[in-house]
Design a protein around this motif. Structure first.
Motif, short mmCIF file in Angstrom:
data_model
loop_
_atom_site.label_atom_id
_atom_site.label_comp_id
_atom_site.label_asym_id
_atom_site.label_seq_id
_atom_site.Cartn_x
_atom_site.Cartn_y
_atom_site.Cartn_z
N GLY A 60 -17.11 58.07 85.11
CA GLY A 60 -15.97 58.85 85.59
C GLY A 60 -14.80 58.84 84.64
N SER A 61 -14.87 58.06 83.58
CA SER A 61 -13.82 58.07 82.57
C SER A 61 -13.89 59.40 81.82
CB SER A 61 -14.03 56.89 81.62
OG SER A 61 -13.08 56.91 80.60
N PRO A 62 -12.78 60.12 81.72
CA PRO A 62 -12.82 61.43 81.07
C PRO A 62 -13.28 61.35 79.61
CG PRO A 62 -10.73 61.09 82.20
CD PRO A 62 -11.44 59.78 82.22
N GLU A 63 -14.04 62.34 79.20
CA GLU A 63 -14.55 62.40 77.82
C GLU A 63 -13.41 62.36 76.81
OE1 GLU A 63 -17.04 62.52 74.60
OE2 GLU A 63 -17.60 62.19 76.69
N SER A 64 -12.32 63.07 77.10
CA SER A 64 -11.19 63.09 76.16
C SER A 64 -10.60 61.68 75.98
CB SER A 64 -10.11 64.05 76.64
OG SER A 64 -9.64 63.67 77.94
N PHE A 65 -10.57 60.90 77.05
CA PHE A 65 -10.08 59.52 76.97
C PHE A 65 -11.03 58.68 76.14
CE2 PHE A 65 -9.89 55.23 79.03
CZ PHE A 65 -8.66 54.86 78.51
N ARG A 66 -12.32 58.85 76.34
CA ARG A 66 -13.32 58.09 75.56
C ARG A 66 -13.23 58.44 74.08
NH1 ARG A 66 -16.62 59.49 79.96
NH2 ARG A 66 -17.82 60.93 78.69
N GLN A 67 -12.96 59.70 73.76
CA GLN A 67 -12.83 60.10 72.36
C GLN A 67 -11.53 59.58 71.75
OE1 GLN A 67 -13.29 64.34 72.41
NE2 GLN A 67 -15.52 64.22 72.44
N TRP A 68 -10.48 59.51 72.55
CA TRP A 68 -9.18 59.07 72.06
C TRP A 68 -9.14 57.56 71.86
CZ3 TRP A 68 -6.05 61.87 69.56
CH2 TRP A 68 -4.71 61.54 69.39
N GLN A 69 -10.03 56.85 72.53
CA GLN A 69 -10.09 55.40 72.41
C GLN A 69 -11.55 54.97 72.25
OE1 GLN A 69 -8.30 51.41 74.43
NE2 GLN A 69 -8.61 53.09 75.77
N PRO A 70 -12.12 55.21 71.07
CA PRO A 70 -13.51 54.80 70.87
C PRO A 70 -13.63 53.28 70.92
CG PRO A 70 -12.51 55.40 68.79
CD PRO A 70 -11.52 55.73 69.86
N VAL A 71 -14.64 52.80 71.59
CA VAL A 71 -14.87 51.36 71.66
C VAL A 71 -15.82 51.02 70.53
CG1 VAL A 71 -15.71 49.45 73.07
CG2 VAL A 71 -14.46 51.34 74.14
N LEU A 72 -15.39 50.13 69.65
CA LEU A 72 -16.16 49.84 68.46
C LEU A 72 -17.41 49.00 68.75
CD1 LEU A 72 -13.34 49.27 65.85
CD2 LEU A 72 -14.49 51.39 66.53
N ARG A 73 -17.45 48.46 69.94
CA ARG A 73 -18.66 47.78 70.41
C ARG A 73 -18.60 47.86 71.92
NH1 ARG A 73 -21.15 42.30 71.52
NH2 ARG A 73 -19.15 41.75 72.38
N GLN A 74 -19.68 48.25 72.53
CA GLN A 74 -19.68 48.42 73.98
C GLN A 74 -19.42 47.08 74.66
OE1 GLN A 74 -19.74 51.43 75.12
NE2 GLN A 74 -19.47 50.81 77.22
#
Length: 155
Positions: A137-151
């Protein structure tokens, strides 16, 4: 050595650390998020360096500064737990960054440490709804703006 490198060395000597901010230029059509990272925390305090994505450079500097001030005071951060000390009323999570990802982002830290190994953690912050980038449910734009360098797994 150029002026920037001299400023890194001066700041590490004077303050114990330096903050480098990388952000998109206005004439660039690149959608890469801004990010900021520390240089010198490991050298000065034997604590990890930090990187944070998607925030204004001043805000990111303030967040990393809170960590640096704790280290300077002899305090530790529990990197396995959420921290409510960095952003008012929001938990932040620390994610260990794999060494092979350093070369994508933390050039100044790699230059500063040369051949010395150093730990790097990403400070990950939630959106206004309390969702982290890995939450359903986390918006795609938020995930792109804050890439997690390791899950990471949310605890």
């Amino acid at each position: 050595m150029n002026d920037y490198e001299r400023s890194v060395l001066r700041n590490v000597e004077e303050f114990g650390w330096h903050c480098t901010s990388v952000f998109e230029s206005e004439d660039n059509n690149n959608d890469e998020p801004p990010f900021s990272y520390s240089v010198g925390l490991y050298h000065s305090f034997q604590q990890p360096e930090f990187i944070v994505f998607g925030l204004d450079p001043g805000v990111a500097h303030s967040i990393i500064s809170i960590c640096a001030n704790k280290f300077e005071a002899g305090e530790q951060l529990d990197l396995e737990q959420h921290s409510y000390d960095l952003i008012n009323n929001f938990p932040c999570v620390f994610v260990r960054v794999p060494r092979d990802r350093y070369y994508d982002y933390v050039y100044s830290a790699l230059w500063f440490y040369a051949e010395e190994d150093f730990p790097l953690y990403q400070i990950v912050w939630p959106n206004k709804d309390g969702l982290f980038p890995w939450h359903p449910g986390s918006p795609e734009s938020f995930r792109q703006w804050q890439p997690v360098l390791r899950q990471a797994c949310d605890t």
